[in-house]
Design a protein around this motif. Structure first.
Motif, PDB file in Angstrom:
ATOM      1  N   GLY A 158     106.234  71.163  -7.534  1.00 54.46           N
ATOM      2  CA  GLY A 158     104.860  71.357  -8.603  1.00 54.46           C
ATOM      3  C   GLY A 158     103.587  71.623  -7.789  1.00 54.46           C
ATOM      4  N   LEU A 187     101.076  75.058  -7.907  1.00 53.58           N
ATOM      5  CA  LEU A 187     100.035  75.527  -8.566  1.00 53.58           C
ATOM      6  C   LEU A 187      98.421  75.710  -7.458  1.00 53.58           C
ATOM      7  CD1 LEU A 187      98.243  74.993 -10.843  1.00 53.58           C
ATOM      8  CD2 LEU A 187      97.526  72.313 -10.076  1.00 53.58           C
ATOM      9  N   VAL A 197      96.881  72.961 -16.442  1.00 52.62           N
ATOM     10  CA  VAL A 197      97.655  72.375 -15.898  1.00 52.62           C
ATOM     11  C   VAL A 197      97.643  70.554 -16.460  1.00 52.62           C
ATOM     12  CG1 VAL A 197      99.114  72.109 -13.940  1.00 52.62           C
ATOM     13  CG2 VAL A 197      98.297  74.385 -14.708  1.00 52.62           C
ATOM     14  N   GLU A 198      98.867  70.382 -16.393  1.00 51.91           N
ATOM     15  CA  GLU A 198      98.187  68.730 -16.373  1.00 51.91           C
ATOM     16  C   GLU A 198      99.705  68.378 -16.076  1.00 51.91           C
ATOM     17  OE1 GLU A 198      97.293  67.034 -20.428  1.00 51.91           O
ATOM     18  OE2 GLU A 198      98.127  69.236 -20.805  1.00 51.91           O
ATOM     19  N   LEU A 199      99.543  66.656 -14.927  1.00 50.38           N
ATOM     20  CA  LEU A 199     100.487  66.069 -14.461  1.00 50.38           C
ATOM     21  C   LEU A 199     100.616  64.375 -14.628  1.00 50.38           C
ATOM     22  CD1 LEU A 199     103.025  65.281 -12.165  1.00 50.38           C
ATOM     23  CD2 LEU A 199     101.141  65.401 -10.252  1.00 50.38           C
ATOM     24  N   TYR A 237     106.455  62.101  -8.619  1.00 44.53           N
ATOM     25  CA  TYR A 237     106.722  63.538  -9.604  1.00 44.53           C
ATOM     26  C   TYR A 237     107.814  64.266  -9.183  1.00 44.53           C
ATOM     27  CZ  TYR A 237     103.974  66.144  -6.622  1.00 44.53           C
ATOM     28  OH  TYR A 237     103.330  67.048  -5.825  1.00 44.53           O
ATOM     29  N   ASN A 253     109.221  68.230 -10.920  1.00 37.28           N
ATOM     30  CA  ASN A 253     108.909  69.604 -11.275  1.00 37.28           C
ATOM     31  C   ASN A 253     108.945  68.944 -13.061  1.00 37.28           C
ATOM     32  OD1 ASN A 253     108.717  70.795  -9.115  1.00 37.28           O
ATOM     33  ND2 ASN A 253     110.608  72.220 -10.042  1.00 37.28           N
ATOM     34  N   TRP A 285     105.417  68.223 -14.552  1.00 39.67           N
ATOM     35  CA  TRP A 285     103.870  68.773 -15.417  1.00 39.67           C
ATOM     36  C   TRP A 285     104.270  69.460 -16.326  1.00 39.67           C
ATOM     37  CZ3 TRP A 285     100.301  70.291 -11.443  1.00 39.67           C
ATOM     38  CH2 TRP A 285     100.674  69.296 -10.240  1.00 39.67           C
ATOM     39  N   TRP A 292     105.305  79.370 -15.995  1.00 39.55           N
ATOM     40  CA  TRP A 292     105.282  78.355 -15.669  1.00 39.55           C
ATOM     41  C   TRP A 292     106.611  77.909 -14.800  1.00 39.55           C
ATOM     42  CZ3 TRP A 292     101.313  75.725 -12.302  1.00 39.55           C
ATOM     43  CH2 TRP A 292     102.267  73.657 -11.467  1.00 39.55           C
TER      44      TRP A 292
END
Length: 348
Positions: free
Chosen positions: A128, A132, A250-252, A258, A260, A263, A274
């Protein structure tokens, strides 16, 4: 085969480093385990089939001559042990924080020759994060404008019963250094060079010398602004990164690692999607593969100095109450030698 040794046989060695090394069994073999606690080292070696056990690093380096050493020891030992390994010709892969100050980090770098040192910053290596960075570099998501970087973890009083925790001398700092450094490192990987930091920090609940919470505002060279929070006082734990770009958010959300699925992607454009490629979770396993590639190809791994510069600037800004600009903390600055800048009682 690459001969590896593990120094420090506590939790992180078994939970993270052993699985990473097993995944690289086609090119790496563990030849020794080292721990000052002989019984713990012997139990660790017996459990994992490691042939040699040592209680002294220097003896191990002389007798086993490893190619790569994994440093999984408490932070105050990292600089001295890393230098010893490098001088013995062994590459070093070191747990965070690699050093307690910029001065210590520079001492490690100065000891490098043919052997090199790298920091464990595994969050950079998940698919991820890589995706990004590629999208931002290609310009398809627009320009980064706003970011949030939150490490909201919980550590109770019993956590600090371990003698080396909670002190400037042995841990180097509080959650700004020891916990939030991973999220801040990933933020820098995405947003690039920072320009200025303003910050506050305090000891609000834990009986420690260092801070137990910090908050900062960071301006990047691009003009983007980010808020940063580091806490060990948060009952609902979360690691959170948010990037607002001109074309998407875009957030995690995760805790210690983490995939995929962690996200989320929001856009007003019907043409943006995405779709990261293969799902490679952030992990020691993912980063060790890259580190061993560097070893075999003779490339210098990243020791994480830009991240340590940001951490140091955050402490200086919080303690002095003044903004700190990138590059101003040189060897003559008191914060270069320690994160408290010569004021160890500042949070007591």
């Amino acid at each position: 085969m690459i001969r590896t040794a593990i120094v420090g046989t506590g939790g992180i060695a078994g939970i993270c480093h052993l699985p990473a090394l097993r995944a690289q069994a086609h090119r790496a073999v563990i030849v020794a385990a080292v721990d000052v606690d002989a019984a713990r080292a012997e139990a660790f070696a017996a459990e994992h089939g490691i042939p040699a056990v040592h209680t002294d690093l220097h003896t191990m380096l002389e007798e086993q001559q490893p190619d790569v050493v994994h440093l999984c020891t408490p932070p105050f030992l990292h600089a001295e042990q890393a230098v010893a390994c490098l001088e013995a010709g062994a590459w070093v892969w070191c747990e965070k924080p690699v050093a307690l100050s910029l001065a210590e980090l520079d001492r490690i770098r100065a000891a490098e020759g043919p052997a090199r040192a790298g920091a464990v910053f595994q969050h950079r290596y998940g698919s991820g994060a890589r995706y990004l960075r590629e999208r931002i570099a290609a310009g398809t998501l627009g320009r980064p404008l706003v970011a949030q970087c939150v490490t909201a973890w919980y550590r109770d009083d019993a956590y600090y019963d371990v003698p080396w925790r909670g002190t400037w001398e042995s841990e180097g700092g509080g959650p700004t250094l020891g916990h939030g450094i991973h999220q801040m490192d990933l933020m820098l990987e995405v947003l690039g060079d920072w320009a200025e930091v303003r910050a506050m920090a305090g000891r609000l609940a834990r009986d420690v010398q260092t801070e137990d919470v910090s908050a900062a505002l960071v301006r990047f060279e691009s003009g983007a602004l980010a808020t940063v929070v580091n806490s060990v006082l948060s009952p609902r734990e979360e690691s959170y990164l948010r990037f607002d770009l001109t074309a998407a958010t875009v957030e995690l959300r995760h805790l210690y690692g983490y995939s995929n699925a962690d996200w989320t992607f929001t856009t007003r454009s019907p043409f943006l999607t995405w779709e990261p490629p293969q799902d490679l979770p952030s992990s020691h396993t993912a980063q060790l593969a890259a580190f061993l590639d560097d070893y075999q190809e003779g490339n210098a791994p990243d020791l994480g100095r830009p991240t340590m510069e940001l951490v140091t600037a955050l402490y200086k800004a919080a303690i002095t109450g003044l903004p700190v600009r990138r590059g101003e903390i040189d060897a003559a600055d008191p914060f270069h030698g320690s994160l408290h800048g010569g004021r160890p009682e500042v949070f007591r």
